[in-house]
Design a protein around this motif. Sequence first.
Motif, short mmCIF file in Angstrom:
data_model
loop_
_atom_site.label_atom_id
_atom_site.label_comp_id
_atom_site.label_asym_id
_atom_site.label_seq_id
_atom_site.Cartn_x
_atom_site.Cartn_y
_atom_site.Cartn_z
N ASN A 97 0.45 -1.07 0.21
CA ASN A 97 0.85 0.65 -0.10
C ASN A 97 0.64 1.05 -0.11
OD1 ASN A 97 -1.79 -1.83 -0.13
ND2 ASN A 97 -2.07 -1.72 1.88
N VAL A 100 -1.16 4.19 -0.24
CA VAL A 100 -1.86 4.83 1.75
C VAL A 100 -0.68 5.57 2.18
CG1 VAL A 100 -2.55 3.95 3.76
CG2 VAL A 100 -2.88 2.83 1.09
N THR A 104 -0.81 9.27 3.89
CA THR A 104 -1.12 9.87 5.22
C THR A 104 0.46 10.54 5.20
OG1 THR A 104 -1.84 6.95 5.34
CG2 THR A 104 -0.23 8.39 7.23
N SER A 147 -9.21 6.95 5.36
CA SER A 147 -9.78 5.60 5.81
C SER A 147 -10.91 5.10 4.33
CB SER A 147 -11.30 6.23 5.74
OG SER A 147 -11.20 6.35 7.48
N LEU A 150 -7.54 3.70 2.36
CA LEU A 150 -7.22 2.15 3.53
C LEU A 150 -7.95 0.82 3.63
CD1 LEU A 150 -6.31 4.42 6.84
CD2 LEU A 150 -4.93 3.44 5.16
N GLN A 153 -7.53 -0.22 -0.09
CA GLN A 153 -6.20 -1.19 0.12
C GLN A 153 -6.13 -1.85 0.34
OE1 GLN A 153 -3.71 -0.14 -2.87
NE2 GLN A 153 -5.12 1.15 -3.41
N GLU A 155 -6.48 -2.67 4.06
CA GLU A 155 -6.37 -2.16 5.42
C GLU A 155 -7.88 -3.10 6.52
OE1 GLU A 155 -3.33 -1.83 6.94
OE2 GLU A 155 -2.68 -0.95 5.27
N ARG A 159 -6.96 -1.16 11.96
CA ARG A 159 -5.77 -0.16 11.97
C ARG A 159 -5.83 1.09 11.46
NH1 ARG A 159 -1.66 -3.95 7.81
NH2 ARG A 159 -1.15 -5.71 9.93
N LEU A 160 -6.70 1.66 10.72
CA LEU A 160 -7.49 2.76 10.61
C LEU A 160 -7.19 3.72 12.30
CD1 LEU A 160 -11.32 2.44 8.49
CD2 LEU A 160 -8.68 2.64 7.68
N TYR A 163 -4.01 4.39 12.76
CA TYR A 163 -3.25 5.63 11.45
C TYR A 163 -4.08 6.82 11.97
CZ TYR A 163 -1.62 3.53 7.74
OH TYR A 163 -1.14 2.76 6.77
#
Length: 239
Positions: A97, A100, A104, A147, A150, A153, A155, A159-160, A163
């Motif tokens: 990713n 992402v 980020t 989001s 993520l 991809q 995720e 895991r959100l 982040y």
Amino acid sequence: MMRRGILQVSAMILGGFLFFSVSIGGAIAWIFSKLFQHTTQGLSLLCGGFLVGLLVLDIIPSSFQIYQSFGIILGIFIGYFIFQLLDTVFHASHAQNPSVSLLTLAMIIHTIPISLTVGNLLGNAALSISLTASIILHHVPEGFALSTALIAQGERLWRLFIYFFIFSIFFSIFIWFGQYWALPEKAQGILMGISIGLIATASISEFILHQLKYVSFKSFFMYLILGYLLSYIFHTLVE
């Protein structure tokens, strides 16, 4: 000494508000992911369209109103070259990713001038309520965009929040820095330009153009326009 402690606590509280704000955006993105759960390409295009709308409707106009054009344009070019460099590194290392991670990074850079400004204004009690409301409202779209990226991809949901937690920690840290250090306006403009360059390049290259070969032209434009319209709705609500 006591005042310094209060300001530090205030920075942490505002970081908490940012976490709450991006989490709201994340919850909305999760709902949309359920609507488009059979097509990660659709989610990616939705994210790309939303990011383009976020840039066109909000970030770029407000940046040119606040900062000098030269600094922003210079920053955009720097952001583009940073993207190309990091994209090459990520893909060469087969990192998961990369888009992402780049997005980020762009979002974190985008918050630096804002959080430093907040830090400078933190002692002004008259601004505290409007400041808090502004943080909550203006970071919901960013939470939605990040989001969606993520989730598209692959995720996992937990895991959100990692982040988001990192995002809010950086925000609090730079608010704290802003209490003692005023970043020159030219430097702020360049940073804002870098974030624009990174977001624009990531959204167009990774989330939009990359999906062309996977979906029909009809679906391509439908998801893209839907993402842009969602950005417009967010922008209208915030304004």
